[in-house]
Design an enzyme around this catalytic site. Structure first.
Site, PDB file in Angstrom:
ATOM      1  CG  HIS A   1      -2.109  -0.979   0.990  1.00  0.00           C
ATOM      2  ND1 HIS A   1      -3.243  -0.682   0.287  1.00  0.00           N
ATOM      3  CD2 HIS A   1      -2.240  -2.279   1.377  1.00  0.00           C
ATOM      4  CE1 HIS A   1      -4.046  -1.732   0.259  1.00  0.00           C
ATOM      5  NE2 HIS A   1      -3.459  -2.721   0.908  1.00  0.00           N
TER       6      HIS A   1
ATOM      7  N   GLY B   1      -6.680 -14.428 -11.558  1.00  0.00           N
ATOM      8  CA  GLY B   1      -7.461 -14.126 -10.358  1.00  0.00           C
ATOM      9  C   GLY B   1      -6.719 -14.413  -9.077  1.00  0.00           C
ATOM     10  CB  ALA B   2      -3.801 -16.197  -8.136  1.00  0.00           C
ATOM     11  N   GLY B   3      -3.995 -12.590  -8.188  1.00  0.00           N
ATOM     12  CA  GLY B   3      -3.204 -11.398  -7.866  1.00  0.00           C
ATOM     13  C   GLY B   3      -1.828 -11.411  -8.507  1.00  0.00           C
ATOM     14  CG  LEU B   4      -0.021 -14.576  -9.367  1.00  0.00           C
ATOM     15  CD1 LEU B   4       0.127 -16.047  -9.770  1.00  0.00           C
ATOM     16  CD2 LEU B   4       1.105 -14.192  -8.413  1.00  0.00           C
ATOM     17  CB  SER B   5      -0.026  -8.416 -12.444  1.00  0.00           C
ATOM     18  OG  SER B   5      -0.352  -7.187 -13.021  1.00  0.00           O
ATOM     19  CB  SER B   6      -3.449 -12.172 -15.943  1.00  0.00           C
ATOM     20  OG  SER B   6      -4.618 -11.717 -15.331  1.00  0.00           O
TER      21      SER B   6
ATOM     22  CD  GLU C   1      -3.905  -2.791 -16.770  1.00  0.00           C
ATOM     23  OE1 GLU C   1      -4.855  -2.902 -15.976  1.00  0.00           O
ATOM     24  OE2 GLU C   1      -2.798  -3.316 -16.566  1.00  0.00           O
TER      25      GLU C   1
ATOM     26  CG  ASP D   1       0.497  -4.532 -10.956  1.00  0.00           C
ATOM     27  OD1 ASP D   1       1.279  -4.603  -9.988  1.00  0.00           O
ATOM     28  OD2 ASP D   1      -0.728  -4.650 -10.849  1.00  0.00           O
TER      29      ASP D   1
END
Ligand code: GLA
Length: 415
Positions: free
Chosen positions: A56, A148-153, A186, A198
């Protein structure tokens, strides 16, 4: 265009994928079946990322320290000459067909908004790119990055698309321009106000290095991480709290409120990260309790992230682990963005031999934890973390281990 064979979207709990080169070769072999006969396509790889330090802090102008990981997006592409653009994916049934001259200027509500936004950003960026790309292109996407696992696809696909187009069309762009195109896509095209972390983590990745990025002035450096000694583990609570977005926005607002009061007391301060601890100590009474706690987290976390930078330079995994666990304590008590499930996973990880440290990763309020694990301990850690979690919640959380990655690259040239 033929409908691609549908592969299931990769899941964090999947078996470790086969050799990356084999996966990319298999992806390339699908191209003709989807796009039709012609010369063999070029095929590129673009990694995902996980954030390890600096929780954060990006929207408070602080430092962050993510690493690219060795799973990501596969991109096969072949130039055209008739001005047509076609985008297809192994994971999705819907494909895009349009023209370079008539690209939409905002999202259409499909998965292909991300690469389309990148194409649009490049075509709009300057005359040279527009001319190079005007013949059109066929692109087929796939990959082995859990979604969806927070790995920045999304950063993986956006930066990867910019890189792949640059490579095949000889656009002569820099990694900073790939990142800029990804951010344009984005923010401007898809409409997500994402931070810079990211795409930087993907676009500026280097082998055996993590990225240390200062979000205030966008300066960065690469720090050594010896992946022969460790793995980066990710375990998923499987809980996506419906409150997460609202709580995240509230944290952003609380930090802004803290800066509005503390910032004017510090000459030259432009972001909360510039506020020294003494200023918070002296004026804490002016802040609401929760706002003061958020500010204290930010100030402590900046210090911890600098400590991590030194520990990377020293190769001190013990200190890196301490910093991670310190961050998680702060998330529990000061930033209040953890959850019971995340705490159970972190406690289980911390009590496992071979784990240097663990913390939630991403925004929190659910989602995943990240763990720094000694090489060779992966299996024992998985068993322990899963057993502890199962004894509380009666389900098995997916756990996966990653190595670092050198960033976007062409794996097969056009044939
Ligand atoms: C979310 C945001 C990131 C960052 C993290 C917290 O994942 O998308 O930009 O703020 O939370 O570190």
């Amino acid at each position: 265009m033929a409908t691609p064979t549908h592969a299931p979207t990769p899941d964090l709990g999947d078996q470790p994928p086969a050799d990356l080169a084999d996966c990319l070769g298999a992806h390339r072999a699908l191209f003709e079946g989807v796009m039709g006969p012609g010369p063999a396509p070029a095929t590129c790889f673009s990694p995902g990322r996980v954030n390890m330090f600096g929780g954060h802090l990006d929207y408070n102008g602080g430092p962050v320290c993510p690493t690219a990981i060795n799973r990501g997006t596969f991109i096969s592409l072949r130039p055209r000459t008739d001005g047509v653009v076609r985008l297809a994916s192994t994971f999705e049934g819907d494909s895009f067909t349009g023209s370079v001259a008539g690209l939409p200027d905002r999202r259409l509500g499909h998965w292909y908004d991300y690469p389309l936004g990148v194409l649009r950003a490049l075509v709009d960026s300057d005359e040279r790119c527009a001319t190079a790309l005007k013949g059109g292109v066929d692109i087929h996407f796939g990959g082995n990055l859990p979604v969806g696992a927070g790995l920045s696809s999304s950063a993986s696909i956006c930066v990867g698309t910019a890189f792949a187009l640059d490579t095949v069309f000889g656009l002569g762009l820099t990694p900073a321009e790939h990142v800029a195109a990804a951010l344009d896509a984005e923010r401007g095209f898809v409409g997500v106000q994402c931070g810079i972390m990211d795409p930087y983590a993907v676009g500026f990745a280097r082998a055996r290095r993590v990225l240390w990025l200062d979000c205030k002035d966008e300066s960065f450096e690469h720090l050594p991480l010896d992946f022969t000694r460790l793995s980066i583990g990710v375990a998923d609570t499987g809980v996506q709290r419906s409150l997460a977005r609202g709580e995240f926005n509230r944290r952003v607002a609380e930090c802004k409120a803290a800066f509005e009061i503390l910032g004017p007391k510090v000459p030259g301060a432009t972001v909360l990260r510039d506020v020294p601890r003494e200023t918070l100590d002296a004026h804490e009474h002016l802040l609401e309790d929760a706002v003061a706690r958020r500010a204290r987290h930010v100030i402590d976390e900046v210090e911890r992230t600098f400590r991590a930078r030194q520990a990377f330079r020293d190769g001190d995994l013990g200190v890196l682990g301490e910093v991670m666990s310190g961050t998680h304590r702060s998330f529990q008590t000061l930033y209040e963005c953890s959850s019971e499930e995340l705490d159970v996973l972190v406690a289980a990880a911390e009590s496992s031999p071979g784990v240097f440290g663990a913390r939630l990763t991403g925004a929190g309020f659910g989602g995943c934890i990240v763990m720094l694990v000694a090489a060779g301990s992966e299996e024992a850690v998985t068993e322990r973390v899963q057993a502890e979690f199962r004894s509380r919640y009666d389900r098995t959380p997916p756990v996966a281990f990653f190595q670092g990655d050198e960033g976007p690259r062409a794996v097969h040239a056009a044939g």
